[in-house]
Design a protein around this motif. Structure first.
Motif, PDB file in Angstrom:
ATOM      1  N   LYS A 305      52.383  50.989 -47.202  1.00  0.00           N
ATOM      2  CA  LYS A 305      52.309  51.463 -48.592  1.00  0.00           C
ATOM      3  C   LYS A 305      51.058  52.307 -48.814  1.00  0.00           C
ATOM      4  O   LYS A 305      51.104  53.362 -49.469  1.00  0.00           O
ATOM      5  CB  LYS A 305      52.311  50.270 -49.543  1.00  0.00           C
ATOM      6  N   SER A 309      51.420  56.189 -49.887  1.00  0.00           N
ATOM      7  CA  SER A 309      50.903  56.552 -51.210  1.00  0.00           C
ATOM      8  C   SER A 309      49.904  57.696 -51.121  1.00  0.00           C
ATOM      9  O   SER A 309      49.774  58.491 -52.064  1.00  0.00           O
ATOM     10  CB  SER A 309      50.237  55.336 -51.863  1.00  0.00           C
ATOM     11  N   ARG A 334      68.317  57.082 -47.852  1.00  0.00           N
ATOM     12  CA  ARG A 334      68.123  56.855 -49.281  1.00  0.00           C
ATOM     13  C   ARG A 334      66.640  56.651 -49.604  1.00  0.00           C
ATOM     14  O   ARG A 334      66.148  57.124 -50.644  1.00  0.00           O
ATOM     15  CB  ARG A 334      68.922  55.629 -49.730  1.00  0.00           C
ATOM     16  N   LEU A 335      65.930  55.954 -48.713  1.00  0.00           N
ATOM     17  CA  LEU A 335      64.504  55.721 -48.929  1.00  0.00           C
ATOM     18  C   LEU A 335      63.727  57.034 -48.884  1.00  0.00           C
ATOM     19  O   LEU A 335      62.871  57.290 -49.740  1.00  0.00           O
ATOM     20  CB  LEU A 335      63.967  54.747 -47.882  1.00  0.00           C
ATOM     21  N   SER A 338      64.291  58.998 -52.021  1.00  0.00           N
ATOM     22  CA  SER A 338      63.551  58.454 -53.160  1.00  0.00           C
ATOM     23  C   SER A 338      62.062  58.798 -53.083  1.00  0.00           C
ATOM     24  O   SER A 338      61.382  58.894 -54.107  1.00  0.00           O
ATOM     25  CB  SER A 338      63.734  56.938 -53.233  1.00  0.00           C
ATOM     26  N   LEU A 339      61.565  59.002 -51.847  1.00  0.00           N
ATOM     27  CA  LEU A 339      60.172  59.403 -51.657  1.00  0.00           C
ATOM     28  C   LEU A 339      59.975  60.899 -51.795  1.00  0.00           C
ATOM     29  O   LEU A 339      58.838  61.389 -51.732  1.00  0.00           O
ATOM     30  CB  LEU A 339      59.674  58.942 -50.283  1.00  0.00           C
ATOM     31  N   SER A 601      61.245  49.215 -49.173  1.00  0.00           N
ATOM     32  CA  SER A 601      61.432  50.074 -50.346  1.00  0.00           C
ATOM     33  C   SER A 601      60.909  49.406 -51.611  1.00  0.00           C
ATOM     34  O   SER A 601      60.356  50.082 -52.502  1.00  0.00           O
ATOM     35  CB  SER A 601      62.920  50.425 -50.501  1.00  0.00           C
ATOM     36  N   LYS A 606      60.113  51.955 -54.626  1.00  0.00           N
ATOM     37  CA  LYS A 606      61.325  52.778 -54.620  1.00  0.00           C
ATOM     38  C   LYS A 606      62.518  51.905 -54.206  1.00  0.00           C
ATOM     39  O   LYS A 606      63.246  52.221 -53.263  1.00  0.00           O
ATOM     40  CB  LYS A 606      61.185  53.941 -53.632  1.00  0.00           C
ATOM     41  N   THR A 607      62.736  50.821 -54.918  1.00  0.00           N
ATOM     42  CA  THR A 607      63.727  49.819 -54.521  1.00  0.00           C
ATOM     43  C   THR A 607      65.112  50.431 -54.356  1.00  0.00           C
ATOM     44  O   THR A 607      65.626  51.095 -55.269  1.00  0.00           O
ATOM     45  CB  THR A 607      63.788  48.694 -55.569  1.00  0.00           C
TER      46      THR A 607
END
Length: 691
Positions: A305, A309, A334-335, A338-339, A601, A606-607
């Protein structure tokens, strides 16, 4: 079709059937040892005796007599056979008594015990005593390699193994020498067998003469739990059964699937199971001061993380490995979305294949079973013997039927069948008419020609040009017509077609696997990609199973599950969607790949919109309806024409080999002691041949 009466019941069967097949069609049980549907008829065990009405007053071998050999009755009645008369029963008892004369009484220590045809048929068709009092014959065991164990005193000379190696595997490595009581099955000089399909003789042997050497004395069949799943050692997707005891995989066996692998599997598929338990990653690791140290899941996620970040979205990337299932690739895609990153790729070998060209541009469109309907074949940049051994056996099967000219452009190799060698690479492809005019004319005049495009033609900067040129050649020779699509791409990675289907490729402005690995990103999610070298600099998060190349380069290791430890979906080289079952559980703290990514995630804020495998699959299949059910959906062949329109002047050199060591192509195989021994032996044989 022909009419025949079996035990008083009249049935209609094809006139090319043997009497054994006709009897089984009528529901009669016919014992046999030497007969096998996929091998030539030997007729030497005599266990399949039946009585033919109107024939000689003696039993007949039903495997060696055809339906068309029978004579009708005096008034034109259908021919009649009997499978359970007193004469047949007595004849079978006599044959069984002869077979057991020299057979050793070592069932308690035989690995075939519980799965032995001789045991079963002696119980069903034999007698309860023997009249033989002389000493039993003994035969010296033969060394035929590290995979197949021999105890030849048990051999009943059915010759199934001899016929398999000669007819299916394509090399005469076993044979019968001597006569009568001196007859023996041997490799002549007692050298190790070299076929990549040799393990299939274990399944074919009806007694305990040929058994699995790595599996010897490991378990009994009634101790094992059986799970049907899919092989991922290559892109063929062979149907397999994984046998486990507790948490441990004990062996891997083939399942019959006429559309894919018939009933064969490669040696890598069969014997790689010991690599599933060695060099495993069973807990998270974090690299500190240049060294990896064990960590908790929370610690590992916090480190990831912090790095994510602090990194811009365009400096994040993801590469999927060759063994990944659809579920984890979809979760990772998908992850990344989302990022905010478009840097993702499933083509770690750099193959120039783009799903934007259409699905037919990267599938084996003829299908594997469709090979048997082709009447000419051009192989370009591929060695199917090592890239897809079972598929290569299907090519050989068609070649043995005759009328099947084969040409090869690329590496010259022993493919186990005859072919016309046209040249080494792009130059040959540009002038294929002059390379071998006889073969080119045969290819062009064929009604159902095939082209197989391998990874050797697709890797490198000119891979896209080669693909377009081959599409143009397919159009030129009429390989794509109504009801026939002879343009085929043969992949080597089990995950490749699935990754292309779900769009696990760079988005707009995204970087390829090679660009990411050479420093194009600052944080790289590595989903089991162990065949690509990642340059220093990037922070690597490795989600994988073994302490292989990817783990050695990783800064954070998140332990995952192998293909036998999860329920996953794979799409094979022909585009067939197949779901594999979970046979065991991951070791230690390791978890299924999709679950690791789902947990990560949540930590990243970013669940992902699923918290179970079923929910993940619903999300996956709603976005990709064609992947929603097991089976094969043909691709639109018109895209081949569109691709062919882009063909230009082809340049470049020889097509490279994409499989350098058949036995060590992935982290599971490299962790296997058995595969290492096979690899060493293969290299020694290669050096001897070179000298």
């Amino acid at each position: 079709m022909a009419k025949i009466k079996v035990d008083g019941t009249e049935i209609e069967v094809p006139d090319h059937y043997t009497l054994l097949q006709a009897a089984e069609e009528a529901g009669a049980e016919i014992p046999r040892f030497c007969f096998h549907e996929r091998l030539s008829v030997a007729g030497n065990c005599r266990m399949c005796l039946i009585e033919v009405k109107g024939g000689p007053p003696k039993p007949a071998a039903s495997c060696a007599m055809g339906v068309r050999d029978l004579r009708p009755g005096p008034n034109g009645e259908a021919p009649e056979i009997f499978t359970n008369t007193p004469m047949v029963k007595k004849a079978r008892e006599g044959v069984m008594e002869f077979l057991l004369i020299n057979h050793p009484l070592d069932c308690p220590i035989c690995d075939q015990g519980g799965e032995c045809d001789l045991q079963d048929q002696a119980m069903a068709f034999g007698v309860d005593s023997s009249r033989y009092r002389e000493n039993k014959r003994a035969v010296e065991d033969k060394y035929i390699g590290p995979l197949v164990k021999t105890i030849m005193t048990r051999c009943i000379h059915c010759t199934r193994c001899v016929r398999f190696t000669t007819e299916v595997a394509g090399i005469s490595e076993l044979g019968l020498v001597g006569r009568g009581e001196d007859a023996e099955i041997t490799t002549y000089l007692e050298n190790a067998m070299t076929s990549e399909l040799q393990g299939n003789v274990i399944d074919l042997c009806p007694v305990g003469a040929l058994t699995s050497r790595p599996y010897a004395f490991q378990a009994r069949p009634w101790e094992l739990s059986k799970t049907e799943t899919v092989d991922v050692m290559d892109a063929v997707g062979s149907s397999i059964r994984v046998d486990t005891r507790g948490r441990e995989v004990m062996r891997i066996l083939p399942r019959t699937n006429e559309d894919i692998n018939e009933e064969w599997i490669s040696d890598k598929t069969r014997f790689v199971w010991d690599g599933l338990r060695t060099q495993r990653l069973d807990r998270p690791y974090i690299r500190e001061n240049g060294r990896l140290r064990p960590a908790s899941w929370g610690e590992a996620f916090d480190v990831v993380k912090a790095r994510v970040s602090a990194t811009a979205p365009d400096r994040l990337g993801a590469i999927a490995g060759d063994l990944a299932a659809l579920e984890e690739m979809w979760a990772l895609k998908r992850l990344m979305a989302s990022l905010g990153s478009a840097n993702l790729d499933c083509r770690q070998d750099g193959a120039k294949i783009d799903p934007a060209n259409g699905r037919a541009s990267y599938l084996f469109n003829t299908t594997i079973a469709g090979i048997e309907h082709a009447d000419a074949l051009l192989i370009v940049g591929s060695n199917p013997r090592f890239e897809a051994s079972v598929l290569n056996a299907r090519i050989r099967k068609r070649w043995r039927q005759g009328g099947f000219p084969i040409g090869v452009v690329g590496q010259r190799a022993d493919l186990r069948y005859e072919y016309a060698y046209l040249g080494a690479g792009s130059d040959t492809l540009s002038n294929i008419e002059s390379a071998n005019s006889g073969f080119y004319e045969a290819l062009k005049n064929a009604s159902r020609p095939m082209i197989i495009v391998g990874g050797g033609a697709l890797v490198g900067e000119k891979g896209g040009e080669a693909l377009a040129a081959l599409a143009a050649l397919a159009r030129e020779i009429g390989a794509v017509t109504e009801g026939w699509n002879g343009f085929n791409v043969l992949h080597t990675a089990a995950s490749r077609v699935g990754g292309l289907d779900i769009g696990f490729v760079p988005g707009e402005g995204g970087k390829t696997a090679a660009e990411m690995a050479s420093g194009g990103v600052d944080v790289l999610f590595n989903l089991g990609a162990d065949e690509i070298e990642i340059a220093p600099g990037a922070f690597v998060v490795y989600v994988g199973t073994h302490g292989d190349k990817g783990a050695h380069r990783a800064d954070v290791i998140l332990p995952a599950a192998t293909y036998t430890e999860k329920s996953g979906t794979w799409v094979n080289t022909e585009g067939r969607v197949q779901t594999g079952g979970r046979a065991a559980f991951p070791p230690g703290e390791a978890r299924e790949d999709w679950a690791v990514l789902r947990a990560l995630s949540a930590v990243l804020g970013k669940t992902l919109p699923f918290d179970s495998l079923g929910a993940l699959r619903r999300d996956l299949f709603s976005s990709n309806p064609a992947l929603g059910g097991d089976g094969l959906t043909p691709a639109d062949p018109s895209v081949i024409t569109t691709l062919a329109d882009r063909a230009g002047t082809l340049s470049g050199g020889a097509f490279p080999a994409v499989v350098h060591d058949f036995y060590l192509t992935n982290p599971i195989a490299r962790a296997s002691k058995v595969m290492a021994e096979c690899s060493k032996l293969a290299q020694e044989l290669h050096l001897e041949a070179a000298e």
